[in-house]
Design a protein around this motif. Sequence first.
Motif, PDB file in Angstrom:
ATOM      1  N   GLN A   6      28.531  18.567  34.192  1.00 26.61           N
ATOM      2  CA  GLN A   6      28.393  17.935  35.731  1.00 26.61           C
ATOM      3  C   GLN A   6      28.862  19.171  36.691  1.00 26.61           C
ATOM      4  N   SER A   7      27.263  19.877  36.968  1.00 26.86           N
ATOM      5  CA  SER A   7      27.493  21.053  37.717  1.00 26.86           C
ATOM      6  C   SER A   7      27.723  20.946  39.188  1.00 26.86           C
ATOM      7  N   ILE A   8      27.567  19.486  39.354  1.00 29.71           N
ATOM      8  CA  ILE A   8      28.144  19.364  40.772  1.00 29.71           C
ATOM      9  C   ILE A   8      29.400  19.873  41.320  1.00 29.71           C
ATOM     10  N   TRP A   9      30.447  19.863  40.346  1.00 30.22           N
ATOM     11  CA  TRP A   9      31.890  20.307  40.556  1.00 30.22           C
ATOM     12  C   TRP A   9      31.944  21.891  40.707  1.00 30.22           C
ATOM     13  N   LEU A  10      30.921  22.357  40.686  1.00 29.34           N
ATOM     14  CA  LEU A  10      30.821  23.966  41.103  1.00 29.34           C
ATOM     15  C   LEU A  10      31.133  24.264  42.373  1.00 29.34           C
ATOM     16  N   TRP A  11      30.786  23.078  43.407  1.00 31.02           N
ATOM     17  CA  TRP A  11      31.371  23.498  44.726  1.00 31.02           C
ATOM     18  C   TRP A  11      33.071  23.753  44.685  1.00 31.02           C
ATOM     19  N   ALA A  12      33.706  23.141  43.791  1.00 26.97           N
ATOM     20  CA  ALA A  12      35.295  23.411  43.982  1.00 26.97           C
ATOM     21  C   ALA A  12      35.681  24.846  43.851  1.00 26.97           C
ATOM     22  N   ILE A  13      34.857  25.778  43.306  1.00 22.67           N
ATOM     23  CA  ILE A  13      35.220  27.084  43.311  1.00 22.67           C
ATOM     24  C   ILE A  13      35.345  27.803  44.707  1.00 22.67           C
ATOM     25  N   ALA A  14      34.675  26.877  45.535  1.00 31.57           N
ATOM     26  CA  ALA A  14      35.168  27.376  47.130  1.00 31.57           C
ATOM     27  C   ALA A  14      36.426  27.252  47.438  1.00 31.57           C
ATOM     28  N   ALA A  15      37.332  26.801  46.538  1.00 34.06           N
ATOM     29  CA  ALA A  15      38.831  26.611  46.743  1.00 34.06           C
ATOM     30  C   ALA A  15      39.425  28.154  46.804  1.00 34.06           C
ATOM     31  N   ILE A  16      38.703  29.016  46.393  1.00 35.91           N
ATOM     32  CA  ILE A  16      39.323  30.371  46.314  1.00 35.91           C
ATOM     33  C   ILE A  16      39.518  31.112  47.580  1.00 35.91           C
ATOM     34  N   VAL A  17      38.839  30.455  48.689  1.00 35.92           N
ATOM     35  CA  VAL A  17      38.987  31.223  50.051  1.00 35.92           C
ATOM     36  C   VAL A  17      40.226  30.742  50.360  1.00 35.92           C
ATOM     37  N   VAL A  18      41.210  29.742  49.882  1.00 31.47           N
ATOM     38  CA  VAL A  18      42.548  29.661  50.361  1.00 31.47           C
ATOM     39  C   VAL A  18      43.411  30.988  50.055  1.00 31.47           C
ATOM     40  N   PRO A  19      43.649  31.470  48.821  1.00 35.56           N
ATOM     41  CA  PRO A  19      44.273  32.420  48.372  1.00 35.56           C
ATOM     42  C   PRO A  19      43.733  33.872  49.042  1.00 35.56           C
ATOM     43  N   VAL A  20      42.314  33.851  49.296  1.00 36.89           N
ATOM     44  CA  VAL A  20      41.922  34.942  49.867  1.00 36.89           C
ATOM     45  C   VAL A  20      42.342  35.325  51.492  1.00 36.89           C
ATOM     46  N   ILE A  21      42.573  33.982  52.198  1.00 41.19           N
ATOM     47  CA  ILE A  21      42.810  34.258  53.599  1.00 41.19           C
ATOM     48  C   ILE A  21      44.554  34.438  53.730  1.00 41.19           C
ATOM     49  N   ILE A  22      45.013  33.563  52.549  1.00 43.72           N
ATOM     50  CA  ILE A  22      46.463  34.152  52.670  1.00 43.72           C
ATOM     51  C   ILE A  22      46.897  35.549  52.466  1.00 43.72           C
ATOM     52  N   HIS A  23      46.021  36.163  51.535  1.00 39.77           N
ATOM     53  CA  HIS A  23      46.390  37.664  51.084  1.00 39.77           C
ATOM     54  C   HIS A  23      45.770  38.492  52.291  1.00 39.77           C
ATOM     55  N   LEU A  24      44.668  38.058  52.904  1.00 42.26           N
ATOM     56  CA  LEU A  24      43.994  38.991  54.103  1.00 42.26           C
ATOM     57  C   LEU A  24      45.043  38.963  55.434  1.00 42.26           C
ATOM     58  N   TRP A  25      45.893  37.912  55.438  1.00 42.13           N
ATOM     59  CA  TRP A  25      46.478  37.842  56.615  1.00 42.13           C
ATOM     60  C   TRP A  25      47.963  38.477  56.476  1.00 42.13           C
ATOM     61  N   ASN A  26      48.156  39.533  56.758  1.00 40.61           N
ATOM     62  CA  ASN A  26      49.333  40.370  56.519  1.00 40.61           C
ATOM     63  C   ASN A  26      49.562  41.005  57.883  1.00 40.61           C
TER      64      ASN A  26
END
Length: 504
Positions: A6-26
């Motif tokens: 079920q390759s359609i669920w690959l879009w869920a990888i976009a969730a890594i944006v959340v920790p990236v934003i948290i770590h960038l905002w220092n």
Amino acid sequence: MFQLLQSIWLWAIAAIVVPVIIHLWNVKKGKTLKVGSIALLSESAKSKAASIKVSEWLLLLLRCLMLIALALVLTKPFWQKQLNAGRIKGWIMLDKDHLKEGYEAFQKEIDSLARSGYSFHYLEDDFKEFNLQDDLNVVDTAKKPAKHYWSLISRLNQQLPATIPVYLYTNNNQQYFTGVRPTVDLNLHWKTFASKDTVAHWLQDAWLTNDDDSIRVITGKSNNRETRFEQQTISKFVGNSNFTISMEQDKTMVSLNTQAGAPKQSLQVDETTSTIIIYGGKVNVDARYLQAALDAIKDVGERKLNTILVSNTSSIPNNYNWLFWLSGDTIPGTLKKENIFKYEHGILKKQSTPLVVASETELTAIQPIEQYQFIITDNKNPQAIPVWKNGFGESILSKEGDKPLLYRFYSRFNPQWSDLVWSSEFPGLIHNILFPGIDNTQINERDKRVLDTRQIMPSVAKGHTVKQAMLSTKDLTKILWLLAFLFFASERLLSHYSRKTMVV
């Protein structure tokens, strides 16, 4: 080769944006400079010092990897590789839903084959290899649709060379064998076993008859030879030796008197009167044929029906259970949304074809029903369930929804369109639409009929099939769950250590 189911669920990888934003905002606070006197300092505009940068690189990596692993779990990944047929001793194949039954029925033979080097595979779409001892103790109570063994064997025939012996052990219940018996090029040894419960007896339907003093009860019986239904009329007040009548919360219940120790079966008696509206518009001929079928259902089946034939929409009452719209007019939006049977419109095609049911069998072998013309259209709902079809597989009657139901009819109740209205089956077919109590899909689980091994075995034709590459499939879901847990545990430990260092 790495594959995703079920390759359609690959879009869920976009969730890594959340920790990236948290770590960038220092936000980094400005430093305070201590001076001896501020008398000589002039006042200047206030400003704040801040910076945005990545912090805790390792922590960020672990969080991203954890989310990627969880996203991949949703895609149901597996690994496929091509097998070397020359190194394979043979296959032992079992139906996963009857694993324990099949093993117990042929335990000595299966153990002997396993010791000889045969591998275990499930009779499923991917023919997955499994460990017998591990899976024997797994109890799966989830309700699954019945497999179609012949279609699975046809798929296996596309992959497995004839040089590899296959020992297949399955149930011999008739419900698992549908469609056309295949022709294969396999070294197949198919052995069957019967289910432990070989007899079934159940309540199928019950309703109050027209005289309000009797109950018509339908029971089903099935054994290894046949499945049949019986009708009995019993007193509403006393029942008989086979049935018990009781009242539960002002509802009349009928119970089947079973043997001691057997589970009690109870069914609510249908005491309602169904009001059926037939709107024929200008085409009253079709409406008369349908009315005759409904009258037969009322008289012979003793169903409580109130049939009203109308020719204009203003005569349609507010309360009804079914509306048969046998007209080219548009159904007014002001009408109450109840169960509807309506004529569909489109391109008229004149071609003779038999009328068939969804199970791809002729409606009746004794009196074939011919369809002379029918409607074709590109606007059919792909989610609709076919009820009747023509010989070309096109839907003649389809069903949509649940409550209320919507039936779309791509033909007409008219002798110019088909022999349906002349058939003795016509009242019964309409009865099944109004009261779908006896339905083949509902009795499959209770159907105990079996097939002989000679009826089950496919025909063998050596060298007639072009084989695909034989693949071994391994499910990677468990591995990804383990990785996700390890990433999570490492992230928690590192996060705890980081906070402790900052406090110090």
